[in-house]
Write a protein that holds these residues in place. Structure first.
Motif, PDB file in Angstrom:
ATOM      1  N   GLU A 102      79.514  58.602  59.560  1.00  0.00           N
ATOM      2  CA  GLU A 102      78.506  58.466  58.517  1.00  0.00           C
ATOM      3  C   GLU A 102      79.080  58.595  57.102  1.00  0.00           C
ATOM      4  OE1 GLU A 102      74.896  60.692  59.006  1.00  0.00           O
ATOM      5  OE2 GLU A 102      74.832  60.249  61.157  1.00  0.00           O
ATOM      6  N   TYR A 103      79.963  59.562  56.889  1.00  0.00           N
ATOM      7  CA  TYR A 103      80.502  59.745  55.540  1.00  0.00           C
ATOM      8  C   TYR A 103      81.240  58.492  55.084  1.00  0.00           C
ATOM      9  CZ  TYR A 103      82.794  61.591  51.426  1.00  0.00           C
ATOM     10  OH  TYR A 103      83.223  61.771  50.130  1.00  0.00           O
ATOM     11  N   THR A 104      82.016  57.899  55.973  1.00  0.00           N
ATOM     12  CA  THR A 104      82.760  56.690  55.624  1.00  0.00           C
ATOM     13  C   THR A 104      81.803  55.534  55.349  1.00  0.00           C
ATOM     14  OG1 THR A 104      84.689  57.390  56.881  1.00  0.00           O
ATOM     15  CG2 THR A 104      84.500  55.030  56.428  1.00  0.00           C
ATOM     16  N   ILE A 105      80.779  55.382  56.166  1.00  0.00           N
ATOM     17  CA  ILE A 105      79.824  54.294  55.963  1.00  0.00           C
ATOM     18  C   ILE A 105      79.025  54.521  54.676  1.00  0.00           C
ATOM     19  CG2 ILE A 105      77.849  53.065  56.939  1.00  0.00           C
ATOM     20  CD1 ILE A 105      79.076  53.778  59.741  1.00  0.00           C
ATOM     21  N   HIS A 106      78.659  55.770  54.403  1.00  0.00           N
ATOM     22  CA  HIS A 106      78.005  56.071  53.120  1.00  0.00           C
ATOM     23  C   HIS A 106      78.932  55.713  51.963  1.00  0.00           C
ATOM     24  CE1 HIS A 106      75.002  58.982  55.041  1.00  0.00           C
ATOM     25  NE2 HIS A 106      74.293  58.029  54.482  1.00  0.00           N
ATOM     26  N   ALA A 107      80.220  56.052  52.085  1.00  0.00           N
ATOM     27  CA  ALA A 107      81.191  55.757  51.031  1.00  0.00           C
ATOM     28  C   ALA A 107      81.328  54.245  50.829  1.00  0.00           C
ATOM     29  CB  ALA A 107      82.545  56.378  51.359  1.00  0.00           C
ATOM     30  N   LEU A 108      81.330  53.485  51.913  1.00  0.00           N
ATOM     31  CA  LEU A 108      81.371  52.026  51.783  1.00  0.00           C
ATOM     32  C   LEU A 108      80.098  51.512  51.106  1.00  0.00           C
ATOM     33  CD1 LEU A 108      82.960  51.065  55.212  1.00  0.00           C
ATOM     34  CD2 LEU A 108      84.062  50.996  52.956  1.00  0.00           C
ATOM     35  N   GLY A 109      78.977  52.183  51.335  1.00  0.00           N
ATOM     36  CA  GLY A 109      77.737  51.845  50.638  1.00  0.00           C
ATOM     37  C   GLY A 109      77.857  52.082  49.136  1.00  0.00           C
ATOM     38  N   ILE A 110      78.511  53.175  48.761  1.00  0.00           N
ATOM     39  CA  ILE A 110      78.748  53.445  47.332  1.00  0.00           C
ATOM     40  C   ILE A 110      79.651  52.353  46.749  1.00  0.00           C
ATOM     41  CG2 ILE A 110      79.852  55.046  45.694  1.00  0.00           C
ATOM     42  CD1 ILE A 110      77.135  56.062  46.582  1.00  0.00           C
ATOM     43  N   ALA A 111      80.658  51.925  47.508  1.00  0.00           N
ATOM     44  CA  ALA A 111      81.519  50.824  47.052  1.00  0.00           C
ATOM     45  C   ALA A 111      80.699  49.541  46.888  1.00  0.00           C
ATOM     46  CB  ALA A 111      82.673  50.612  48.022  1.00  0.00           C
TER      47      ALA A 111
ATOM     48  N   MET B 157      72.181  51.842  52.451  1.00  0.00           N
ATOM     49  CA  MET B 157      71.878  50.468  52.857  1.00  0.00           C
ATOM     50  C   MET B 157      72.633  50.037  54.103  1.00  0.00           C
ATOM     51  SD  MET B 157      71.338  48.565  49.253  1.00  0.00           S
ATOM     52  CE  MET B 157      70.377  47.260  50.024  1.00  0.00           C
ATOM     53  N   LEU B 158      73.877  50.430  54.239  1.00  0.00           N
ATOM     54  CA  LEU B 158      74.659  50.044  55.414  1.00  0.00           C
ATOM     55  C   LEU B 158      74.319  50.920  56.613  1.00  0.00           C
ATOM     56  CD1 LEU B 158      78.136  49.563  53.689  1.00  0.00           C
ATOM     57  CD2 LEU B 158      76.418  47.812  54.176  1.00  0.00           C
ATOM     58  N   ILE B 159      74.300  52.232  56.410  1.00  0.00           N
ATOM     59  CA  ILE B 159      74.119  53.167  57.522  1.00  0.00           C
ATOM     60  C   ILE B 159      72.766  52.973  58.201  1.00  0.00           C
ATOM     61  CG2 ILE B 159      73.244  55.132  56.180  1.00  0.00           C
ATOM     62  CD1 ILE B 159      75.765  55.495  59.012  1.00  0.00           C
ATOM     63  N   LYS B 160      71.723  52.719  57.454  1.00  0.00           N
ATOM     64  CA  LYS B 160      70.393  52.541  58.055  1.00  0.00           C
ATOM     65  C   LYS B 160      70.378  51.334  58.979  1.00  0.00           C
ATOM     66  CE  LYS B 160      67.562  55.037  54.797  1.00  0.00           C
ATOM     67  NZ  LYS B 160      66.425  55.036  53.897  1.00  0.00           N
ATOM     68  N   ARG B 161      71.018  50.260  58.567  1.00  0.00           N
ATOM     69  CA  ARG B 161      71.076  49.068  59.405  1.00  0.00           C
ATOM     70  C   ARG B 161      71.937  49.298  60.638  1.00  0.00           C
ATOM     71  NH1 ARG B 161      69.708  48.031  54.493  1.00  0.00           N
ATOM     72  NH2 ARG B 161      68.396  46.252  53.998  1.00  0.00           N
TER      73      ARG B 161
ATOM     74  N   GLU C 114      71.511  46.962  63.945  1.00  0.00           N
ATOM     75  CA  GLU C 114      71.527  45.630  63.349  1.00  0.00           C
ATOM     76  C   GLU C 114      72.953  45.211  63.016  1.00  0.00           C
ATOM     77  OE1 GLU C 114      69.012  45.493  59.877  1.00  0.00           O
ATOM     78  OE2 GLU C 114      67.381  46.524  60.918  1.00  0.00           O
ATOM     79  N   LYS C 115      73.209  43.920  63.084  1.00  0.00           N
ATOM     80  CA  LYS C 115      74.465  43.359  62.607  1.00  0.00           C
ATOM     81  C   LYS C 115      74.357  43.277  61.094  1.00  0.00           C
ATOM     82  CE  LYS C 115      78.229  40.684  62.636  1.00  0.00           C
ATOM     83  NZ  LYS C 115      79.066  41.179  61.585  1.00  0.00           N
ATOM     84  N   VAL C 116      75.272  43.878  60.383  1.00  0.00           N
ATOM     85  CA  VAL C 116      75.241  43.910  58.923  1.00  0.00           C
ATOM     86  C   VAL C 116      76.047  42.735  58.382  1.00  0.00           C
ATOM     87  CG1 VAL C 116      75.843  45.228  56.858  1.00  0.00           C
ATOM     88  CG2 VAL C 116      75.037  46.418  58.900  1.00  0.00           C
ATOM     89  N   ASP C 117      75.405  41.920  57.562  1.00  0.00           N
ATOM     90  CA  ASP C 117      76.085  40.866  56.815  1.00  0.00           C
ATOM     91  C   ASP C 117      76.077  41.320  55.356  1.00  0.00           C
ATOM     92  OD1 ASP C 117      76.639  38.595  55.166  1.00  0.00           O
ATOM     93  OD2 ASP C 117      76.075  37.272  56.820  1.00  0.00           O
ATOM     94  N   VAL C 118      77.201  41.837  54.902  1.00  0.00           N
ATOM     95  CA  VAL C 118      77.284  42.500  53.600  1.00  0.00           C
ATOM     96  C   VAL C 118      76.975  41.537  52.457  1.00  0.00           C
ATOM     97  CG1 VAL C 118      78.798  43.797  52.036  1.00  0.00           C
ATOM     98  CG2 VAL C 118      78.874  44.233  54.495  1.00  0.00           C
TER      99      VAL C 118
END
Length: 141
Positions: A56-65, A106-110, A115-119
Motif C-alpha cells: 500500500e505505501y508504494t502504491i500510495h507513493a506512486l499515486g503521489i507521483a 486513486m490507484l490503490i482504490k482501483r 480493477e485493471k488500472v490504465d494510468v
C-alpha cells in the motif's frame, strides 16, 4: 478543511515522491521526472507484477507521483491538504476552490477493487472530468 501544506506536510509529500522514485528505479531502472512520461513508468511498474497489491505505501507513493504529473502539466492546480474526520492527507486543488482530488488514493482504490488500472486513461479521464466541472462553474474564494 482545506489548508495550505505545512513544512511537515511538504516533507511527507517529498518522502512519498522519493519512495516512488526508488520503486521505479528498482523495478524499471528508470527515473521519474514529473512529466507525463511518468504515467507510462507508473503503468509499467504496476503491470510488472513486482509491486504487490498489498504494498500500500508504494502504491500510495506512486499515486503521489501521479499527482505530481498532474500539478506539473495542468495549470491552476497545486498541492493542498485536506484535514477531515479521516485524517490529514495531501490533495490536488483547483485554484482557491473546493474542487480537489486525492491522487494517493486513486490507484490503490482501483487495485483493491480488482480493477485493471490504465494510468494514462485515468489521467485523461480525470482531466476531462475536472474540466467539465470547471466549465460548469466552480466557486473560487
Amino acid at each position: 478543511m482545506i489548508e495550505a501544506p505545512t513544512p511537515d506536510d511538504l516533507q511527507q509529500i517529498a518522502l512519498s515522491l522519493v519512495h516512488a522514485r526508488q520503486a521505479i528505479v528498482d523495478v524499471l531502472h528508470a527515473e521519474l521526472d514529473g512529466s507525463k512520461r511518468n504515467l507510462d513508468l507508473i503503468q509499467r511498474a504496476l503491470d510488472s507484477g513486482v509491486i504487490d497489491a498489498e504494498a500500500e505505501y508504494t502504491i500510495h507513493a506512486l499515486g503521489i507521483a501521479f499527482g505530481k504529473v498532474f500539478v506539473n502539466a495542468e495549470p491552476d492546480y497545486d498541492w493542498w491538504m485536506i484535514d477531515d474526520e479521516y485524517g490529514r492527507d495531501p490533495a490536488v486543488r483547483y485554484l482557491q476552490s473546493s474542487l480537489t482530488f486525492h491522487p494517493q488514493d486513486m490507484l490503490i482504490k482501483r487495485i483493491e477493487r480488482g480493477e485493471k488500472v490504465d494510468v494514462t486513461e485515468l489521467y485523461e479521464g480525470l482531466r476531462s472530468q475536472l474540466q467539465e466541472i470547471i466549465e460548469g462553474g466552480v466557486d473560487c474564494a
